[in-house]
Motif scaffolding. Sequence first.
Motif, PDB file in Angstrom:
ATOM      1  N   ILE A 178       0.863  -1.185   0.000  1.00  0.00           N
ATOM      2  CA  ILE A 178       0.000   0.000   0.000  1.00  0.00           C
ATOM      3  C   ILE A 178       0.899   1.234   0.000  1.00  0.00           C
ATOM      4  O   ILE A 178       1.628   1.474   0.958  1.00  0.00           O
ATOM      5  N   ASP A 179       0.824   1.997  -1.081  1.00  0.00           N
ATOM      6  CA  ASP A 179       1.722   3.135  -1.317  1.00  0.00           C
ATOM      7  C   ASP A 179       1.140   4.430  -0.729  1.00  0.00           C
ATOM      8  O   ASP A 179      -0.066   4.528  -0.545  1.00  0.00           O
ATOM      9  N   ASP A 180       2.014   5.384  -0.470  1.00  0.00           N
ATOM     10  CA  ASP A 180       1.596   6.719  -0.007  1.00  0.00           C
ATOM     11  C   ASP A 180       0.639   6.633   1.173  1.00  0.00           C
ATOM     12  O   ASP A 180      -0.345   7.375   1.254  1.00  0.00           O
ATOM     13  N   PHE A 181       0.930   5.737   2.104  1.00  0.00           N
ATOM     14  CA  PHE A 181       0.000   5.518   3.212  1.00  0.00           C
ATOM     15  C   PHE A 181      -0.042   6.743   4.130  1.00  0.00           C
ATOM     16  O   PHE A 181       0.987   7.343   4.429  1.00  0.00           O
ATOM     17  N   ALA A 235       9.630   3.480   4.421  1.00  0.00           N
ATOM     18  CA  ALA A 235       9.467   4.931   4.454  1.00  0.00           C
ATOM     19  C   ALA A 235      10.000   5.495   3.142  1.00  0.00           C
ATOM     20  O   ALA A 235      11.114   5.186   2.740  1.00  0.00           O
ATOM     21  N   GLU A 236       9.206   6.302   2.462  1.00  0.00           N
ATOM     22  CA  GLU A 236       9.638   6.855   1.171  1.00  0.00           C
ATOM     23  C   GLU A 236      10.078   8.305   1.318  1.00  0.00           C
ATOM     24  O   GLU A 236       9.682   8.998   2.245  1.00  0.00           O
ATOM     25  N   GLY A 237      10.944   8.730   0.413  1.00  0.00           N
ATOM     26  CA  GLY A 237      11.356  10.125   0.398  1.00  0.00           C
ATOM     27  C   GLY A 237      12.346  10.505   1.493  1.00  0.00           C
ATOM     28  O   GLY A 237      12.353  11.637   1.970  1.00  0.00           O
TER      29      GLY A 237
HETATM   30 MG    MG Z   1       4.884   6.244  -2.770  1.00  0.00          MG
END
Ligand code: MG
Length: 291
Positions: A178-181, A235-237
Amino acid sequence: AAKRAGGNGYTLFESRMDADAHAQLSLQAELRHAAERGELMLYYQPKIAGRGGQIHSVEALLRWRHPRRGLIGPAEFIPLAERFGFIAQVGQWVVEETCRQMHEWSAQGVHIRVAINLSAQQLRDADLAGKIGRAIRCYDIAPDRLLCEITESAAMEDVESTQRVFDGLARIGIFLSIDDFGTGFSSLGYLRRLPAKQLKIDRSFVQDLETSPDARAIVDAVVQLAHALGLKVVAEGVETEAQRAILVALGSDELQGYLFARPMPAMDLLDWMLDRTPVGDIDFAPSVIDA
Ligand code: MG
Ligand code: C2E
Ligand code: MG
Ligand code: MG
């Protein structure tokens, strides 16, 4: 009033709208043929293990090498592809190209997991799991080496078809993420029903970690929740060393961001994995590249 200001302000405004609409129209006409003209390209960005720092997987991110405009990012053309009805075609190209690349890497002794991004509209295709299943069989890819990322908000757009596609993909052994949670509005009950294995914390929370106790509390809670549900957390970014340290302390399983690597073409990724100077104690997983 602003529109009328300066005499021909209104006309100017209108013609600018016109120019925008025109640009979009010609772009969508060109996008229609981008795949067959070989203008689409995948960049790959590593995900780094929080503890140990190994690289187990990369995310495939779509690019369009436009003959005149140069490199165009997915935020600009994926919405066009969705609106004009050829996201299925673009999505299928991404699946095929990812599998082809994984096959090539395998032959070179690189056994890495790859994540692809699926859009909301692709989830409406009842045969999506079938299409992905055929591609991995065709390229002889083990299903658990492919991940599918779907944003929380896309997953919430059509709860029923999301559930159906997720179940179909999980049945053939493909991992779901699940992306951009944190940016959508999923209920915990719904989250529990989805056979996802991974949850990616949106970059907006990571960005605020150093300055906002709230962001920190949210990330803390999300990690606990995910782990309680048996999900791994990415954790993205991640852009700074301070963010990395906080995320590792909070228990994030994997990290992704410019601090480690920007998305890059397949060729550069291999070079990067083989001869980059280690950041901290980062190393690639021993299983990823054959000795
Ligand atoms: Mg994302
Ligand atoms: P995403 O899946 O959440 O991917 C993360 C985006 O953040 C990527 O942008 C990546 O280049 C960027 N990023 C990674 N690390 C950092 C960082 O440290 N700082 C900052 N500021 N940005 C970072 P990109 O490649 O432009 O992709 C944007 C979105 O487009 C993706 O968000 C994804 O939702 C979508 N997308 C990309 N490829 C595909 C695709 O093949 N199919 C579909 N349907 N959507 C795609
Ligand atoms: Mg993604
Ligand atoms: Mg994002």
